[in-house]
Write an enzyme that holds these catalytic residues in place. Structure first.
Site, PDB file in Angstrom:
ATOM      1  N   GLY A  11       0.781  -1.233   0.000  1.00 56.36           N
ATOM      2  CA  GLY A  11       0.000   0.000   0.000  1.00 56.36           C
ATOM      3  C   GLY A  11       0.810   1.278   0.000  1.00 56.36           C
ATOM      4  N   LYS A  64     -16.625 -14.314  -9.303  1.00 56.91           N
ATOM      5  CA  LYS A  64     -16.134 -12.941  -9.402  1.00 56.91           C
ATOM      6  C   LYS A  64     -17.277 -11.938  -9.420  1.00 56.91           C
ATOM      7  CE  LYS A  64     -13.010 -10.021 -12.070  1.00 56.91           C
ATOM      8  NZ  LYS A  64     -11.815 -10.077 -12.891  1.00 56.91           N
ATOM      9  N   MET A  89      -4.134  -6.369  -7.495  1.00 58.44           N
ATOM     10  CA  MET A  89      -3.677  -7.375  -8.446  1.00 58.44           C
ATOM     11  C   MET A  89      -4.792  -8.199  -9.073  1.00 58.44           C
ATOM     12  SD  MET A  89      -0.669  -6.361  -8.263  1.00 58.44           S
ATOM     13  CE  MET A  89       0.216  -7.479  -9.310  1.00 58.44           C
ATOM     14  N   HIS A 108       0.638   1.551 -13.162  1.00 52.74           N
ATOM     15  CA  HIS A 108       1.355   0.346 -13.603  1.00 52.74           C
ATOM     16  C   HIS A 108       2.838   0.677 -13.742  1.00 52.74           C
ATOM     17  CE1 HIS A 108       1.851  -3.540 -15.481  1.00 52.74           C
ATOM     18  NE2 HIS A 108       2.593  -2.948 -16.406  1.00 52.74           N
TER      19      HIS A 108
END
Length: 194
Positions: A11, A64, A89, A108
């Site tokens: 984090g 999901k 992720m 990214h």
């Protein structure tokens, strides 16, 4: 903007964004930290930063879609307007994109479109490139394929290791992400969407 920050690891980008918001460098109100890996370092950061934490195991849900429906319900319940993925992720699925498409950003550790996905720093070293960097982009259904908001290059030294390069990129990310968020908010304002 009421903002949720998503992370799966330590984090450090979450903390950098919260600090930028608290210092008035970016006009955000961090209202929730979401962690999909209970026990990850970001949970301790949330506590230290005094922010609510929504820590959940996606595997506790049927699939999901069920996970994202529960997540979306929580985000809407507290009035989240913007999602910042900061070391999260997982690919965003249709449920999250339907609710927050166009208001979900990711950072990214490469100059996209080069080296998308996992292990971008390792990929850059293995490819032998002299420059990599960091990219902030809008999230879409692909892996690191959304429209780019901002990028900053990082030079790769001859003696660079994966760990040393990761640290250099993270230092850039901690500055770039808040700047990119501010740029994104300005574009929303100009379009009358904020």
């Amino acid at each position: 903007m009421r903002t949720a920050l998503f992370a799966s690891g330590s984090g450090s980008n979450v903390e950098a964004i919260v600090a930028a918001a608290r210092e008035g460098k970016v006009n955000l109100e961090p209202v929730l930290i979401v962690c999909d890996r209970p026990g990850a370092g970001v949970e301790k950061r949330a506590e230290r930063l005094g922010l609510p934490l929504f820590s959940v195991r996606p595997s506790d849900y049927k699939d999901k879609a069920a996970y994202e429906r529960a997540l979306t319900a929580e985000l809407k319940r507290i009035g989240v307007e913007l999602i910042l993925l900061a070391g999260y992720m997982r690919l965003a699925g249709p449920e999250l994109l339907r609710a927050f498409g166009g208001r979900m950003l990711n950072i990214h550790p490469s100059l996209l479109p080069s080296f998308p996905g996992l292990h971008a720093v390792r990929q850059a070293l293995e490819a032998g490139v002299k420059v990599t960097g960091a990219t902030v982009h809008l999230v879409d259904e692909g892996m690191d394929t959304g429209p780019i908001i901002a990028q900053k290059p990082v030079t790769i030294e001859e003696s660079e290791t994966e760990e040393s390069l990761q640290k250099k990129i993270q230092q850039v990310e901690h500055v770039l992400y808040p700047q990119a968020v501010q740029q994104f908010q300005q574009s929303l304002k100009e379009r009358g969407q904020q």
